[in-house]
Motif scaffolding. Structure first.
Motif, short mmCIF file in Angstrom:
data_model
loop_
_atom_site.label_atom_id
_atom_site.label_comp_id
_atom_site.label_asym_id
_atom_site.label_seq_id
_atom_site.Cartn_x
_atom_site.Cartn_y
_atom_site.Cartn_z
N VAL A 245 -19.02 21.08 28.57
CA VAL A 245 -18.00 21.64 28.96
C VAL A 245 -17.81 22.96 27.95
N THR A 246 -17.34 24.08 28.46
CA THR A 246 -17.33 25.16 27.32
C THR A 246 -16.31 26.25 28.10
N ILE A 247 -16.20 27.38 27.43
CA ILE A 247 -15.52 28.66 27.67
C ILE A 247 -16.50 29.77 28.12
N ALA A 248 -16.14 30.31 29.44
CA ALA A 248 -16.88 31.34 29.78
C ALA A 248 -16.27 32.63 30.39
N GLY A 249 -16.69 33.69 30.43
CA GLY A 249 -15.94 34.79 30.99
C GLY A 249 -15.57 34.44 32.58
N ALA A 250 -14.44 34.69 32.99
CA ALA A 250 -13.99 34.47 34.27
C ALA A 250 -14.75 35.10 35.28
N GLY A 251 -15.19 36.50 34.97
CA GLY A 251 -16.28 36.99 36.02
C GLY A 251 -17.41 36.86 35.75
N SER A 252 -18.02 36.02 34.98
CA SER A 252 -19.32 35.79 34.53
C SER A 252 -20.27 35.09 35.88
N MET A 253 -19.42 34.97 36.87
CA MET A 253 -20.12 34.21 38.14
C MET A 253 -19.33 34.91 39.11
N GLN A 254 -20.03 34.77 40.49
CA GLN A 254 -19.36 35.32 41.65
C GLN A 254 -18.27 34.70 41.99
N ILE A 255 -17.04 35.49 41.84
CA ILE A 255 -15.61 34.81 42.05
C ILE A 255 -15.55 34.86 43.59
N LEU A 256 -14.97 33.63 44.24
CA LEU A 256 -14.53 33.47 45.76
C LEU A 256 -12.94 33.98 45.63
N GLY A 257 -12.51 33.29 44.95
CA GLY A 257 -10.95 33.18 44.89
C GLY A 257 -10.21 32.35 43.92
N VAL A 258 -8.81 32.43 43.82
CA VAL A 258 -8.12 31.65 42.88
C VAL A 258 -7.16 30.90 43.92
N VAL A 259 -6.82 29.65 43.27
CA VAL A 259 -6.02 28.64 43.86
C VAL A 259 -5.16 28.53 42.66
N ARG A 260 -3.79 28.09 43.23
CA ARG A 260 -2.91 27.52 42.11
C ARG A 260 -2.42 26.33 42.89
N PRO A 261 -2.63 25.25 41.80
CA PRO A 261 -1.99 23.62 42.24
C PRO A 261 -0.56 23.55 42.33
N ASP A 262 -0.03 24.27 41.39
CA ASP A 262 1.46 24.12 41.12
C ASP A 262 2.42 25.23 41.96
N ALA A 263 1.56 25.87 43.04
CA ALA A 263 2.06 26.89 43.60
C ALA A 263 3.88 26.91 43.92
#
Length: 365
Positions: free
Chosen positions: A347-365
Motif C-alpha cells: 500500500v503506497t501513495i501515488a500520483g492520482a493521474g499516474s494511471m488512466q482515470i475512468l472517473g471519481v465516485v463519492r461514498p458520502d455524496a
C-alpha cells in the motif's frame, strides 16, 4: 553472463515478435529460433556474446507485466464479486430455511385446528335445522346456537383458507431456496474460475520477472516510475489541480486516515485486511471504518456510488481507473491517491493521474 542473463536477453528478443507467449511457456532459456551447434572459433578470434538488454526490450517486458497484472486485477474483481454474491445468497438460504421451519410449524398447527373444527361439526350433525327448531323447548336459545354455528362455519372456512395460503407460502419458500442453491453453486464455479485465472496471470508475471538480473530489475523499476511520472505530469499540466479545492467531509477524513495508516502493508488479491489488502479491499474497509459501508469491488463502487467531476473531488473520494473499472485508489489531496497497487507491491501513495482515470465516485455524496 549468467544463465538468467541469457534467458532474459533471448526473452526480450522474443518479446519483439509475435511468439512472446512461448517464452512464458518454457522453463529453460528461450531462443528466437533453433540454432546449430557452433564450430570452434579459430585461435585468437573473440567469441560473440549477447549484449546487455536494451531499454526498448525492458519496456516490452514492462508492458507485458502491466498487461498480466491488469488481467489479474480484472479476475480479482470477478472473484470478489462472486464471493460477495455467495455470502448474500448463503444468508438468504438461511433466512428461507427459517421461514420453512416457521411455515411448517404453522401448517401443522392449522391442520390440528382444522381437524378439531371438522370433528366438532360432525358431532353437531343430525336432524335438519327446521326439525330441531320445532322440537326445541327454547326456540330463542336454538336461534342463538344456530348463529354461533354459522359463525363457527365461517371461522372454519377462514381457517381452511389460511391453511391453503400457508401451504402455498411453504412451497414457494422451498422453490426459492432451491433457486438460491443453484445460484450459489454457479457463483462457486465463477469464483473457482476467477481464482484459477488470477493465479495463472500472477504466476506468468512472476516467472517473467524472475528471468531478470538484479540490475535489470532495478532498470525495470525505474521505467515503471518514469511511466507513472510522465502520466502524472501530463495530468497536472492540464491545470486540474488548480480547480481541486474541496475539503474532506468528517467521514472522508476518517476514511483517509484508515487508508493511510495501512501504508507499507502488502498487496494480496481478495484481501480486506487487517494485514494485507487488494485495491478495493482497502477502499471498502476504509469507508466501513468511517461508518459508511460501500460495495466490495471497484466495478461495483463505480456503478453504485455517486459520480463527481475530477475538478470537484475531495479527500476520501475514490478514483476509479481503466475503462473496465478494474482498479481504485482513494484521493488524499495534493493530486495524490493512496492505493494497493498489485502483487509484489505494498500500500503506497501515488500520483492520482499516474494511471488512466475512468472517473471519481463519492461514498458520502
Amino acid at each position: 553472463m549468467g544463465s538468467g542473463k541469457r534467458s532474459l536477453t533471448m526473452a526480450a528478443m522474443a518479446l519483439t515478435c509475435v511468439c512472446f507467449c512461448a517464452v512464458l511457456a518454457t522453463s529453460g532459456p528461450a531462443y528466437a529460433s533453433p540454432t546449430p551447434t557452433p564450430t570452434p572459433a579459430p585461435t585468437g578470434t573473440p567469441t560473440a556474446t549477447p549484449g546487455p538488454v536494451s531499454n526498448k526490450d525492458l519496456e516490452a517486458v514492462r508492458e507485458k507485466l502491466e498487461k498480466l497484472y491488469h488481467e489479474a486485477a480484472v479476475a480479482t474483481d470477478a472473484y470478489n464479486a462472486a464471493e460477495e454474491k455467495a455470502a448474500k445468497q448463503s444468508a438468504e438460504i438461511v433466512d428461507l430455511a427459517r421461514e420453512i421451519v416457521r411455515g411448517q410449524a404453522k401448517l401443522d398447527d392449522l391442520k390440528d385446528r382444522a381437524g378439531a373444527a371438522a370433528r366438532a361439526q360432525y358431532r353437531g350433525g343430525g336432524l335438519p335445522p327446521a326439525a330441531r327448531l320445532w322440537l326445541s323447548d327454547d326456540p330463542q336459545q336454538f336461534l342463538d346456537d344456530a348463529g354461533s354455528v354459522r359463525q363457527g362455519e365461517h371461522a372454519t372456512k377462514g381457517l381452511l383458507g389460511e391453511l391453503a395460503r400457508t401451504q402455498q407460502d411453504l412451497e414457494q419458500y422451498e422453490k426459492d431456496a432451491s433457486a438460491q442453491w443453484r445460484k450459489l453453486e454457479a457463483n462457486r464455479e465463477d469464483k473457482a474460475e476467477a481464482k484459477k485465472k488470477i493465479k495463472k496471470r500472477i504466476s506468468d508475471a512472476e516467472k517473467l520477472e524472475s528471468q531478470l538480473e538484479k540490475e535489470e530489475r532495478e532498470r525495470l523499476a525505474k521505467l515503471e516510475e518514469e511511466a507513472a511520472h510522465q502520466a502524472q505530469s501530463v495530468w497536472l499540466s492540464s491545470g486540474v489541480l488548480a480547480d481541486i479545492k474541496s475539503e474532506a467531509s468528517e467521514q472522508g477524513k476518517q476514511a483517509v486516515k484508515y487508508a493511510t495508516d495501512q501504508i507499507g502493508k502488502p498487496y494480496e488479491w481478495g484481501a480486506e485486511g487487517p494485514k494485507t489488502f487488494d485495491c478495493s479491499g482497502l477502499t471498502s474497509q476504509a469507508w466501513a471504518s468511517a461508518g459508511r459501508p460501500i460495495p466490495r469491488t471497484s466495478q461495483e463502487q463505480w456503478k453504485q456510488l455517486g459520480h463527481v467531476a475530477v475538478k470537484d473531488m475531495r479527500p476520501g473520494d475514490l478514483v476509479i481507473y481503466f475503462d473496465d473499472a478494474s482498479h481504485v485508489g482513494m484521493y488524499i489531496g495534493d493530486g495524490a491517491v493512496v492505493h494497493a497497487p498489485r502483487p509484489g507491491r505494498t500500500v503506497t501513495i501515488a500520483g492520482a493521474g499516474s494511471m488512466q482515470i475512468l472517473g471519481v465516485v463519492r461514498p458520502d455524496a
